[in-house]
Design a protein around this motif. Sequence first.
Motif: not given
Length: 433
Positions: A239, A259, A302
């Motif tokens: 991420n 992301g 996410y």
Amino acid sequence: MRLADVLKDVEADSPSNINGRQMTQLGCDSRKVQPGSLFFALHGAKTDGNAFVKDAVERGAVAIVSEERQPADLPERVLWIRVREARKSLAIAAANFFGHPAQALKMAAVTGTNGKTTTTSIIDSIIKASGAKTGLFGTIAYHTPTGDYPAPNTTPESVDLQGFLAEIRDNGGQYAVLEASSHALSLDRLWTCHFAAAVFTNLTREHMDYHKNFDDYFAAKRRLFDGTGAGVPDAAIINIDDEYGKRLAGHAKNVVTYGLDSSAQITTKKFQLTFSGLAFTAQTPKGKVQISSPLVGRINVYNILAAIGAAQALGLSNDVITAGIQNLANVSGRFQRIDLGQPFFVVVDYAHTDDALEKLIHTARELNPKGRIITLFGCGGWKDRTKRPVMGEASGRLSDLTILANDNPRTEDPLKIINDIIVGLQKANEIFS
């Protein structure tokens, strides 16, 4: 099984008479020792396994592995094997004993402070949508093709993990998915395991009662990407919206980023958020993936993007990924909606850090911007006290009303825990009556 075979590749000062010796099982809990066992005496945070050597011997252990010198009163029938790193030695011996089951499986691990349980659950659902058998190990429970087991630790001890992996392999399984905690990584529970996919979700304040400082915490997480004794992961799914994720992406190999940042390799330009779920199109290096999920909130965007990256690294098709994500209705205790017909929304969430609590409240506010937010939470006893006031401050600042409750105080005085939280609530100008 021959003791010498179990200890193959273990760096040890082995006695000359080890050849020909047999053993029947291995472990690090003296209470579970049976005749013929190989007992590993491990140094722990609260107890030292060397204090239980006598108990292990009395129960029938044929050999002891320890970082300490042999005691003078050890019976002659028992071998003493001194090693430099007992925990790593246990992981290697367990892999030998169970026939290296990790080598027969495609494995995915998820590490980070928040999002591990949901992300691993999504990956597990995707694998099951392919029709394959798999195992799932994390905070909620351990699952294999033959049954479910309670989870005393987020990540199983190495000897237990190798046994579970063997169970998956021996029952036709092809995959295993697990949460990799910082404790497990620092204690080498995953040593000898190679991962087809390793995911990093984020890093926020947590476990400061265990780690020396935040850099030490990050270093523990990074060990997954350095390789746990079996080479670096085939894909490091990271991420890059997270500050520490960006740092890790510059350090790790075989990186695939995810992301909402436009530079991420796995991302989405827009998404629909409702209390009924999520809908968006994920852009990936392997094409677009259409997502319709019952999971709720921005944070699950996410988690889904991370799971897509891991699933693709495991070789699963985009169609299977779409189906698996749609199949997962909820994850226990992770923004789990409780609907009993009441005229307001109730959500249960495991948020146990200030960052997780902030994201939880922001999610609720984003889904219902005109509604009133009432937050009820507590903090566990004998765990990191430093997070209590910051969690109180987060709730006091973002909620319309905060209600404090007990949350497994263990043997600590519940009022002391609440007083720690109140410090943060007062900082946020919460009014008490």
